[in-house]
Every structure is written in structure tokens, then in C-alpha cells.
Write a protein that holds these residues in place. Structure first.
Motif, PDB file in Angstrom:
ATOM      1  N   GLY A   8       0.966  -1.019  -0.108  1.00  0.00           N
ATOM      2  CA  GLY A   8      -0.221  -0.061   0.243  1.00  0.00           C
ATOM      3  C   GLY A   8       0.857   1.114  -0.078  1.00  0.00           C
ATOM      4  O   GLY A   8      -0.005   2.093   0.496  1.00  0.00           O
ATOM      5  N   ALA A  39       0.095  -0.820  -5.242  1.00  0.00           N
ATOM      6  CA  ALA A  39      -0.374   0.053  -4.633  1.00  0.00           C
ATOM      7  C   ALA A  39      -0.518   1.430  -5.816  1.00  0.00           C
ATOM      8  O   ALA A  39      -1.398   2.128  -6.100  1.00  0.00           O
ATOM      9  N   LEU A  92      -3.967   4.505   0.597  1.00  0.00           N
ATOM     10  CA  LEU A  92      -4.189   3.216  -0.033  1.00  0.00           C
ATOM     11  C   LEU A  92      -4.337   2.244   0.761  1.00  0.00           C
ATOM     12  O   LEU A  92      -5.739   1.494  -0.319  1.00  0.00           O
ATOM     13  N   ILE A  96      -7.590   0.164  -0.223  1.00  0.00           N
ATOM     14  CA  ILE A  96      -7.535  -1.465  -0.396  1.00  0.00           C
ATOM     15  C   ILE A  96      -8.481  -2.362   0.597  1.00  0.00           C
ATOM     16  O   ILE A  96      -9.503  -3.119   1.226  1.00  0.00           O
TER      17      ILE A  96
END
Ligand code: FMN
Length: 201
Positions: A8, A39, A92, A96
Motif C-alpha cells: 500500500g 498500489a 491507499l 483497499i
């Protein structure tokens, strides 16, 4: 056996990715099929709260989360990696996790997968990210494996922490071993509420 690593971090080839790759490589040496989803450079929106997924198990937002749904469902083990941004996980990573809300149906869920965590930070805030990700595991019946917490600031600096790199490899190997036990949460506790209010009347 499939193990998916999710980074992330918005920074490609940063400390989080380096550690996830180390874990995945070790898992691969133990025979697992591994994949890294980063990501970085991707567009992953927050959940918009439409609740259509309650009925369909699918999210209507067409962005880079869509291919990740299939990867999550296919995986036996998932390593969630995040840097600490402003004392917790990155937005991020949070996006998710929010979007996995769609994977809460009997036929589409994350139950019985094994979860590992990798957190990187410059100096402060790792516990906040760790506890949130582990609580997410509990609520989704993801069996928790170990975590690796690293303090490193510059891109790739974590490679200068040999004990940490070894720990990342150990996490990958541990995940393979836990998956091999074929642990299953008892079905009788499926969809049980642990928090009570108007939604449980
Ligand atoms: C916007 C931003 C916020 C950050 N906030 C924190 C923080 O609150 N605590 C901390 O210890 N490190 C913080 N850091 C440092 C990163 O967590 C650290 O550099 C980490 O190794 C980055 O991981 P990466 O290389 O995988 O991107 C921050 C970095 C950025 C860019």
C-alpha cells in the motif's frame, strides 16, 4: 498454494515492497505460487458507501481495485504491507481494506486465508497500523501470522537491516507452514454478530 503480497505504498520499490518481496521469495522457495500487487501508481478509490455489494458481493467502482478482488479470492495467504503515513496506514492501504467490504458474503469472502503484516516507518506510528490491520483480520476470519515492523526512511534503506530482511523471509516461510495446516474457522460461527445495536434487533 498461492500467497499474495499487497503493498500500500505509493512509492515503487520502497521499503514496504522490498520486505514483501523478501517474504514472497522465501515462500516461493517453499513451493508457494507468489504474486506482488503494488498500489503504487494505481487508482484505488475509497468505498462510496452505496451498499450494493451487500447483495451482489461486487463493487461497482471501476478502478484498479477490480483485478485485486480476484487475486484476493484466489489467495490462500495475503501479506498486507503499508508504510506509516501520518501515524497510521497509508490512505491507499485503507482504501483497499475498505473495498474488501464487498467480500463479506458466504460465497465471496476472505475467511480462512492466512494474513501476514509488514509495516515500515521512519520513526513513529507502526502500532496504529498494525492493530487496525489485525483487527480487520479478526473481523474477516483471516488467520493471523506474524508481522514485521521496520524503521527505515529512504527508499530501500531497509536492505541495511539484515535481521529485518531475515524476519521478512521467515514471515513468508511461516505463512506457507500455517497454510499447510489447513486451519478452518468452525462454520457454526459464520455471520455471528460481536457488536450489538439497532442492526442486530
Ligand atoms: C507523507 C508521509 C508521511 C509520513 N508519515 C510518517 C509517520 O507518521 N511516522 C513515521 O514514522 N514515518 C512516516 N513517514 C515515513 C515513511 O513511513 C517511511 O519513509 C517508510 O519507509 C516509507 O515506506 P516505502 O519506502 O515503502 O514507501 C512518512 C512519509 C511520508 C511520505
Amino acid at each position: 498454494m498461492k500467497i499474495l503480497g499487497i503493498s500500500g505504498s505509493p512509492r515503487k520499490q520502497g521499503n514496504t515492497e522490498v520486505l514483501i518481496e523478501e517474504a514472497l521469495q522465501a515462500a516461493s522457495q517453499e513451493g508457494a505460487e507468489v504474486e506482488l500487487f503494488t498500489a503504487a501508481g494505481k487508482t484505488i478509490a475509497s468505498c462510496d458507501g452505496c451498499r450494493a455489494c451487500d447483495k451482489t458481493g461486487k463493487c461497482h467502482i471501476k478502478d484498479d481495485m477490480q483485478p485485486l478482488y480476484d487475486k484476493l479470492l484466489a489467495a490462500d495467504g495475503i501479506i498486507f504491507g503499508t508504510p506509516v503515513y501520518m501515524f497510521t496506514m497509508t490512505s491507499l492501504t485503507k482504501a483497499i481494506i475498505e473495498r474488501t467490504f464487498a467480500l463479506g458474503r458466504p460465497d465471496r469472502n476472505l475467511k480462512n486465508k492466512v494474513g501476514g503484516v509488514i509495516v515500515t516507518a521512519g520513526s513513529l506510528g507502526e502500532v496504529s497500523a498494525l492493530k487496525d490491520i489485525y483487527f480487520f483480520f479478526v473481523t474477516r476470519q483471516i488467520l493471523p501470522a506474524n508481522f514485521v515492523a521496520a524503521y527505515a526512511s529512504g527508499k530501500g534503506d531497509v536492505k541495511d537491516l539484515p535481521k529485518c530482511m531475515v524476519a521478512a523471509g521467515n514471515l513468508g516461510r511461516q505463512m506457507v507452514k500455517i497454510i499447510q495446516t489447513q486451519f478452518r474457522y468452525p462454520a457454526e460461527f459464520d455471520r455471528t454478530h460481536m457488536a450489538f445495536g439497532t442492526h442486530t434487533k
